[in-house]
Scaffold this motif. Sequence first.
Motif, PDB file in Angstrom:
ATOM      1  N   PRO A  95     -13.789   0.301   6.103  1.00  0.00           N
ATOM      2  CA  PRO A  95     -13.009   1.323   6.796  1.00  0.00           C
ATOM      3  C   PRO A  95     -11.753   0.787   7.480  1.00  0.00           C
ATOM      4  CG  PRO A  95     -14.915   0.743   8.104  1.00  0.00           C
ATOM      5  CD  PRO A  95     -15.047  -0.002   6.804  1.00  0.00           C
ATOM      6  N   TYR A  96     -11.615  -0.530   7.558  1.00  0.00           N
ATOM      7  CA  TYR A  96     -10.492  -1.119   8.281  1.00  0.00           C
ATOM      8  C   TYR A  96      -9.354  -1.438   7.309  1.00  0.00           C
ATOM      9  CZ  TYR A  96     -14.283  -1.632  11.626  1.00  0.00           C
ATOM     10  OH  TYR A  96     -15.346  -1.384  12.456  1.00  0.00           O
ATOM     11  N   VAL A  97      -8.453  -0.485   7.159  1.00  0.00           N
ATOM     12  CA  VAL A  97      -7.387  -0.616   6.173  1.00  0.00           C
ATOM     13  C   VAL A  97      -6.021  -0.432   6.821  1.00  0.00           C
ATOM     14  CG1 VAL A  97      -8.834   0.193   4.268  1.00  0.00           C
ATOM     15  CG2 VAL A  97      -7.475   1.841   5.572  1.00  0.00           C
ATOM     16  N   THR A  98      -5.008  -0.899   6.116  1.00  0.00           N
ATOM     17  CA  THR A  98      -3.635  -0.672   6.541  1.00  0.00           C
ATOM     18  C   THR A  98      -3.132   0.637   5.933  1.00  0.00           C
ATOM     19  OG1 THR A  98      -2.721  -1.818   4.627  1.00  0.00           O
ATOM     20  CG2 THR A  98      -3.227  -3.165   6.579  1.00  0.00           C
ATOM     21  N   PHE A  99      -1.936   1.024   6.351  1.00  0.00           N
ATOM     22  CA  PHE A  99      -1.312   2.194   5.732  1.00  0.00           C
ATOM     23  C   PHE A  99      -1.202   1.990   4.234  1.00  0.00           C
ATOM     24  CE2 PHE A  99       2.740   3.598   3.908  1.00  0.00           C
ATOM     25  CZ  PHE A  99       2.540   4.967   3.908  1.00  0.00           C
ATOM     26  N   ALA A 100      -0.815   0.796   3.801  1.00  0.00           N
ATOM     27  CA  ALA A 100      -0.725   0.511   2.369  1.00  0.00           C
ATOM     28  C   ALA A 100      -2.074   0.710   1.700  1.00  0.00           C
ATOM     29  CB  ALA A 100      -0.220  -0.915   2.142  1.00  0.00           C
ATOM     30  N   GLY A 101      -3.154   0.324   2.374  1.00  0.00           N
ATOM     31  CA  GLY A 101      -4.486   0.504   1.826  1.00  0.00           C
ATOM     32  C   GLY A 101      -4.882   1.963   1.722  1.00  0.00           C
ATOM     33  N   VAL A 102      -4.439   2.778   2.681  1.00  0.00           N
ATOM     34  CA  VAL A 102      -4.714   4.217   2.625  1.00  0.00           C
ATOM     35  C   VAL A 102      -4.126   4.820   1.364  1.00  0.00           C
ATOM     36  CG1 VAL A 102      -4.217   6.448   3.695  1.00  0.00           C
ATOM     37  CG2 VAL A 102      -4.903   4.514   5.123  1.00  0.00           C
ATOM     38  N   LEU A 103      -2.856   4.493   1.094  1.00  0.00           N
ATOM     39  CA  LEU A 103      -2.197   5.062  -0.082  1.00  0.00           C
ATOM     40  C   LEU A 103      -2.757   4.475  -1.375  1.00  0.00           C
ATOM     41  CD1 LEU A 103      -0.028   6.855  -1.327  1.00  0.00           C
ATOM     42  CD2 LEU A 103       1.618   4.996  -0.999  1.00  0.00           C
ATOM     43  N   ALA A 104      -2.968   3.170  -1.400  1.00  0.00           N
ATOM     44  CA  ALA A 104      -3.433   2.526  -2.630  1.00  0.00           C
ATOM     45  C   ALA A 104      -4.805   3.029  -3.064  1.00  0.00           C
ATOM     46  CB  ALA A 104      -3.471   1.004  -2.448  1.00  0.00           C
TER      47      ALA A 104
ATOM     48  N   THR B  83      10.092 -10.514 -15.384  1.00  0.00           N
ATOM     49  CA  THR B  83      10.167 -11.966 -15.189  1.00  0.00           C
ATOM     50  C   THR B  83       9.791 -12.376 -13.772  1.00  0.00           C
ATOM     51  OG1 THR B  83      12.520 -11.786 -14.664  1.00  0.00           O
ATOM     52  CG2 THR B  83      11.928 -12.233 -16.968  1.00  0.00           C
ATOM     53  N   THR B  84       9.442 -11.399 -12.929  1.00  0.00           N
ATOM     54  CA  THR B  84       9.058 -11.692 -11.549  1.00  0.00           C
ATOM     55  C   THR B  84       7.671 -11.126 -11.289  1.00  0.00           C
ATOM     56  OG1 THR B  84      10.129  -9.660 -10.764  1.00  0.00           O
ATOM     57  CG2 THR B  84      11.445 -11.695 -10.731  1.00  0.00           C
ATOM     58  N   ASP B  85       7.034 -11.632 -10.241  1.00  0.00           N
ATOM     59  CA  ASP B  85       5.707 -11.155  -9.863  1.00  0.00           C
ATOM     60  C   ASP B  85       5.815  -9.992  -8.887  1.00  0.00           C
ATOM     61  OD1 ASP B  85       4.456 -13.114 -11.385  1.00  0.00           O
ATOM     62  OD2 ASP B  85       4.501 -14.564  -9.734  1.00  0.00           O
ATOM     63  N   ALA B  86       4.796  -9.152  -8.866  1.00  0.00           N
ATOM     64  CA  ALA B  86       4.753  -8.026  -7.936  1.00  0.00           C
ATOM     65  C   ALA B  86       4.610  -8.541  -6.513  1.00  0.00           C
ATOM     66  CB  ALA B  86       3.588  -7.102  -8.283  1.00  0.00           C
ATOM     67  N   PRO B  87       5.263  -7.896  -5.559  1.00  0.00           N
ATOM     68  CA  PRO B  87       5.111  -8.324  -4.162  1.00  0.00           C
ATOM     69  C   PRO B  87       3.692  -8.079  -3.669  1.00  0.00           C
ATOM     70  CG  PRO B  87       6.295  -6.233  -4.283  1.00  0.00           C
ATOM     71  CD  PRO B  87       6.154  -6.733  -5.694  1.00  0.00           C
ATOM     72  N   LYS B  88       3.251  -8.872  -2.733  1.00  0.00           N
ATOM     73  CA  LYS B  88       1.914  -8.728  -2.176  1.00  0.00           C
ATOM     74  C   LYS B  88       1.959  -7.800  -0.963  1.00  0.00           C
ATOM     75  CE  LYS B  88       0.059 -11.637  -5.081  1.00  0.00           C
ATOM     76  NZ  LYS B  88      -0.868 -11.141  -6.144  1.00  0.00           N
ATOM     77  N   VAL B  89       1.002  -6.907  -0.874  1.00  0.00           N
ATOM     78  CA  VAL B  89       0.886  -6.039   0.296  1.00  0.00           C
ATOM     79  C   VAL B  89      -0.503  -6.189   0.871  1.00  0.00           C
ATOM     80  CG1 VAL B  89       2.605  -4.349  -0.432  1.00  0.00           C
ATOM     81  CG2 VAL B  89       0.240  -4.082  -1.176  1.00  0.00           C
ATOM     82  N   LYS B  90      -0.606  -6.059   2.177  1.00  0.00           N
ATOM     83  CA  LYS B  90      -1.869  -6.218   2.874  1.00  0.00           C
ATOM     84  C   LYS B  90      -2.568  -4.865   2.941  1.00  0.00           C
ATOM     85  CE  LYS B  90      -3.752  -7.966   7.260  1.00  0.00           C
ATOM     86  NZ  LYS B  90      -3.387  -8.504   8.599  1.00  0.00           N
TER      87      LYS B  90
END
Length: 303
Positions: free
Chosen positions: A41-50, A269-276
Amino acid sequence: MITAAAALEEGIVELDTPFVLPNRVYRGGSSFKDAHDPDNPYVTFAGVLATSSNMGTILYGEELPDDVLYRYIKDFGMGRPATLGFPGQSAGVVPAPETWSATSKYTLTFGQGLSSTMLQQIGVFQTVANGGVYVEPRMIEGVHDEDGRYQAEPERKGDRVISQETADQLTAIMEHVPSEEGTARQAAVEGYRVAGKTSTADRYDPTKGRYSGVTAGFIGFAPADDPELVIAVTIQRPTRGKWGGELAAPVFSEIMRYALTSRGVPPSTTDAPKVKLEYDPQAPARGEGPGVTLGDIAIKDER
């Protein structure tokens, strides 16, 4: 997606804003829940959307003033037919704030309080892929006159809905969805960065007068680092499985793979950015206020 874009643009949240996802949220005299209880249950805003959490979306979406949420929904193309010059288009339904019921705002935040066409939904993702600028869709790229001379359709002026920064943040979150840890691993396209979202909605059957089956979908764009194409896949009332990530995502992947390679679009040619997506539960978080407490997470409502 629209609620997330509005919350970021209005400064209500940041990517790592922490939330506690409850078992239930009670608003407007009704109980809202997710399709299943969160694994963590402990998520960030990014986690809510993902992870497509309705609970988390309500918690930040309710901080948007009614007129602001409504404005973003309309600015993203909902509630009005596209200027295609094609007859029979539906405008969809987006109720004005003065007509909202006690629960309208909460259902609108996660997309059940309105109706829209596939073309309108594609427009939301096109806006993000286009750096925050909404451009009216068109059916015809150009025509040849009677002498065989080609005339391209004039470019349409775009309207900025969100900033480039907000669009980049949304894209970064959506790139997690088709990853190995995401909800739609099968949407990935080898060699290309893909950004997208799953959708699984209860499907209303007018003949039965109730919900019956689901609408499973996936919409995404690629390459996420330099978008070329937006593709949407919808499967109505599937009989084997139900989730957009397991049904629509593989179809999306096959279509996008063919489209990119046949058009000669070079691989990323680049990697995806990391989100918490998760955080330390010892930190203070949204959700620890009236109506939502840490205790709600452990309480199962069996009604």
